[in-house]
Design a protein around this motif. Structure first.
Motif, PDB file in Angstrom:
ATOM      1  N   LEU A   1       0.844  -1.213   0.000  1.00 29.78           N
ATOM      2  CA  LEU A   1       0.000   0.000   0.000  1.00 29.78           C
ATOM      3  C   LEU A   1       0.871   1.251   0.000  1.00 29.78           C
ATOM      4  CD1 LEU A   1      -2.912  -0.541   2.557  1.00 29.78           C
ATOM      5  CD2 LEU A   1      -2.952  -0.695   0.063  1.00 29.78           C
TER       6      LEU A   1
ATOM      7  N   ASP B   1       2.349   1.796  -3.267  1.00 28.70           N
ATOM      8  CA  ASP B   1       1.305   2.222  -4.209  1.00 28.70           C
ATOM      9  C   ASP B   1       0.982   3.708  -4.062  1.00 28.70           C
ATOM     10  OD1 ASP B   1       1.168  -0.401  -5.078  1.00 28.70           O
ATOM     11  OD2 ASP B   1      -0.611  -0.898  -3.902  1.00 28.70           O
TER      12      ASP B   1
ATOM     13  N   GLY C   1      -1.400  -4.203  -6.918  1.00 25.42           N
ATOM     14  CA  GLY C   1      -2.220  -4.118  -5.713  1.00 25.42           C
ATOM     15  C   GLY C   1      -1.981  -5.296  -4.794  1.00 25.42           C
ATOM     16  N   PRO C   2      -2.559  -5.245  -3.595  1.00 29.48           N
ATOM     17  CA  PRO C   2      -2.259  -6.266  -2.586  1.00 29.48           C
ATOM     18  C   PRO C   2      -3.279  -7.399  -2.512  1.00 29.48           C
ATOM     19  CG  PRO C   2      -3.317  -4.394  -1.557  1.00 29.48           C
ATOM     20  CD  PRO C   2      -3.277  -4.085  -3.026  1.00 29.48           C
ATOM     21  N   PHE C   3      -4.254  -7.464  -3.428  1.00 30.67           N
ATOM     22  CA  PHE C   3      -5.367  -8.392  -3.219  1.00 30.67           C
ATOM     23  C   PHE C   3      -5.365  -9.623  -4.119  1.00 30.67           C
ATOM     24  CE2 PHE C   3      -7.322  -4.373  -1.590  1.00 30.67           C
ATOM     25  CZ  PHE C   3      -7.333  -4.769  -0.258  1.00 30.67           C
TER      26      PHE C   3
ATOM     27  N   TYR D   1     -12.692  -6.838  -0.923  1.00 29.95           N
ATOM     28  CA  TYR D   1     -12.195  -8.068  -1.522  1.00 29.95           C
ATOM     29  C   TYR D   1     -12.484  -9.208  -0.541  1.00 29.95           C
ATOM     30  CZ  TYR D   1      -9.862  -5.556  -5.250  1.00 29.95           C
ATOM     31  OH  TYR D   1      -9.618  -4.785  -6.362  1.00 29.95           O
TER      32      TYR D   1
ATOM     33  N   TYR E   1     -13.859   2.112  -4.419  1.00 30.77           N
ATOM     34  CA  TYR E   1     -13.684   1.687  -3.018  1.00 30.77           C
ATOM     35  C   TYR E   1     -12.414   2.314  -2.470  1.00 30.77           C
ATOM     36  CZ  TYR E   1     -10.148  -1.571  -4.716  1.00 30.77           C
ATOM     37  OH  TYR E   1      -9.039  -2.112  -5.302  1.00 30.77           O
TER      38      TYR E   1
ATOM     39  N   ILE F   1      -8.808   2.117  -0.562  1.00 31.08           N
ATOM     40  CA  ILE F   1      -7.802   1.140  -0.159  1.00 31.08           C
ATOM     41  C   ILE F   1      -7.877   1.048   1.370  1.00 31.08           C
ATOM     42  CG2 ILE F   1      -6.336   1.691  -2.136  1.00 31.08           C
ATOM     43  CD1 ILE F   1      -4.455   3.134  -0.169  1.00 31.08           C
TER      44      ILE F   1
ATOM     45  N   ARG G   1      -9.973   4.503  -4.738  1.00 33.86           N
ATOM     46  CA  ARG G   1      -9.537   4.018  -6.044  1.00 33.86           C
ATOM     47  C   ARG G   1     -10.683   4.168  -7.032  1.00 33.86           C
ATOM     48  NH1 ARG G   1      -6.260  -0.195  -8.289  1.00 33.86           N
ATOM     49  NH2 ARG G   1      -6.089   1.669  -9.568  1.00 33.86           N
TER      50      ARG G   1
ATOM     51  N   HIS H   1     -12.651  -0.479 -10.876  1.00 33.08           N
ATOM     52  CA  HIS H   1     -11.811  -1.251 -11.802  1.00 33.08           C
ATOM     53  C   HIS H   1     -11.993  -2.746 -11.594  1.00 33.08           C
ATOM     54  CE1 HIS H   1      -9.530  -0.892  -8.060  1.00 33.08           C
ATOM     55  NE2 HIS H   1      -9.133  -2.115  -8.333  1.00 33.08           N
TER      56      HIS H   1
ATOM     57  N   HIS I   1      -9.501  -6.209 -12.027  1.00 29.07           N
ATOM     58  CA  HIS I   1      -8.101  -6.627 -12.216  1.00 29.07           C
ATOM     59  C   HIS I   1      -7.988  -7.817 -13.162  1.00 29.07           C
ATOM     60  CE1 HIS I   1      -6.259  -4.583  -8.639  1.00 29.07           C
ATOM     61  NE2 HIS I   1      -7.503  -4.607  -8.225  1.00 29.07           N
TER      62      HIS I   1
ATOM     63  N   HIS J   1      -5.679  -3.504 -15.205  1.00 29.48           N
ATOM     64  CA  HIS J   1      -7.107  -3.425 -14.846  1.00 29.48           C
ATOM     65  C   HIS J   1      -7.833  -2.805 -16.039  1.00 29.48           C
ATOM     66  CE1 HIS J   1      -5.141  -2.590 -11.022  1.00 29.48           C
ATOM     67  NE2 HIS J   1      -5.653  -1.403 -10.796  1.00 29.48           N
TER      68      HIS J   1
ATOM     69  N   VAL K   1      -3.679   5.525  -6.259  1.00 30.93           N
ATOM     70  CA  VAL K   1      -2.417   4.818  -6.508  1.00 30.93           C
ATOM     71  C   VAL K   1      -1.904   5.074  -7.933  1.00 30.93           C
ATOM     72  CG1 VAL K   1      -2.894   3.080  -4.755  1.00 30.93           C
ATOM     73  CG2 VAL K   1      -3.556   2.624  -7.108  1.00 30.93           C
TER      74      VAL K   1
HETATM   75  C1  BEZ Z   1      -6.296  -2.687  -5.696  1.00 31.59           C
HETATM   76  O1  BEZ Z   1      -6.733  -2.227  -6.700  1.00 31.59           O
HETATM   77  O2  BEZ Z   1      -6.687  -3.785  -5.381  1.00 31.59           O
HETATM   78  C2  BEZ Z   1      -5.338  -1.909  -4.877  1.00 31.59           C
HETATM   79  C3  BEZ Z   1      -4.250  -1.348  -5.483  1.00 31.59           C
HETATM   80  C4  BEZ Z   1      -3.380  -0.620  -4.727  1.00 31.59           C
HETATM   81  C5  BEZ Z   1      -3.593  -0.450  -3.379  1.00 31.59           C
HETATM   82  C6  BEZ Z   1      -4.714  -1.007  -2.798  1.00 31.59           C
HETATM   83  C7  BEZ Z   1      -5.594  -1.732  -3.553  1.00 31.59           C
END
Ligand code: BEZ
Ligand code: FE
Length: 302
Positions: free
Chosen positions: A86, A89, A115-117, A170, A203, A205, A224, A227, A229, A243, A257
């Motif tokens: 994060l 990002d 991203g972290p998910f 998520y 949403y 982060i 954010r 989007h 992914h 994305h 980000v």
């Molecule tokens: C995401 O899109 O999942 C994401 C990307 C960067 C930081 C947090 C979430």
């Protein structure tokens, strides 16, 4: 704790020399590193880090706050929460790394932040399958093709897809072991793919940790842009992490980000309840949307 001199205060030459000597000593400590790449990275890091400390005339109190911030980021990080990603990002370091490693090649689809998910081992769905697995949201029909830069269909490309539900969460944030709103599928013999996902919504982060506190302190939003992914891989092709974004989303210009690229903004066409679906699925009284995303992969090694 020392007071920070005003930015206008010139640093005397003898003091500048003392500071430069510290940098020289630290740089020299890496001279014997047997791995030349590691030596290059560490010496460059030291050069930039020392230049930063000197440029802002970092106070000891500020240094201590920085250490506390990093410690809190470490404490909140576990296998489902990655505060350091994060941080990278929101500082744009992730997008800068994407830029450095994904040079434009022909009309290859542009990459964006990982991203972290992402989670390994997402379920496989067949063509036309539904990746929501019960996650709440408006159904979205996603279809397209995977081609190489010569326009040849790429069959059997692995397409990983993941997204937040309509509450902005998520599955890894549900607090249980559910897998939802993520899956993978393979492009067919003509390089085509199609599946049901969820219409993306904006949403934030995760902002209940040190990175959220940093954004609040500097007056930045944690939001954010909406989007979906994708990660697309195939033999002899560069793996694409990207994305697609929703045209008309008011957050497109302020993604926290820095992930938005114009070429990735797509028309998600809203469909009223009762509109026949492409695969004949009966959605009852639910509205749905549809989007097309044609993917072009650059060759591996470019
Ligand atoms: C995401 O899109 O999942 C994401 C990307 C960067 C930081 C947090 C979430
Ligand atoms: Fe996301």
């Amino acid at each position: 704790m020392n007071e920070r001199p005003s930015p206008a205060t010139p640093v005397p030459a003898a003091q500048q020399e003392r500071e430069a000597e510290v940098t020289r000593q630290v740089l020299a400590s890496f001279d014997g590193c047997a791995d030349p790449r590691l030596r290059e990275i560490m010496q460059s890091l030291v050069r930039h880090l020392h230049a930063f400390v000197r440029e802002v005339r970092l106070t000891e109190d500020e240094w201590s706050q920085g250490i506390g911030f990093l410690a809190r980021a470490g404490q909140i990080t576990d296998e489902r929460r990655q505060e350091f990603i994060l941080l990278s990002d929101v500082l744009g370091a992730s997008m800068q790394t994407v830029a450095v490693n994904n040079e434009a090649y022909g009309d290859a689809t542009e990459a964006t932040v990982f991203g972290p998910f992402f989670m390994e081992n997402s379920p496989e769905i067949g063509q036309g399958g539904d990746l929501s697995f019960g996650a709440p949201g408006e159904p979205c029909w996603v279809e397209g093709s995977v081609r190489d830069v010569d326009g040849k269909p790429v069959a059997g490309a692995r397409i990983e897809v993941w997204e937040a539900d309509e509450d902005g969460l998520y599955d890894t944030q549900y607090g249980d072991d559910r897998t939802a709103a993520r899956a993978h599928l393979y492009s067919d013999a003509e390089g085509r793919y199609r599946f049901w996902g969820l219409t993306p919504t904006p949403y934030p982060i995760p902002h209940d940790g040190p990175v959220g506190a940093l954004l609040a302190a500097v007056g930045r939003s944690p939001m954010r842009a909406s989007h979906l992914h994708f990660m697309v891989s195939a033999p002899a092709q560069r793996t694409l992490v990207t994305h697609i974004f929703v045209r008309d989303d008011e957050l497109l210009g302020q993604d926290c980000v820095f992930g938005v690229k114009e070429s990735l903004v797509k028309d998600f066409l809203h469909q009223r309840a009762g509109t026949p679906t492409p695969d004949g699925r009966d959605l009852g009284d639910r509205s749905w949307s549809r989007v097309r995303f044609d993917i072009v992969l650059a060759p591996q090694g470019t």
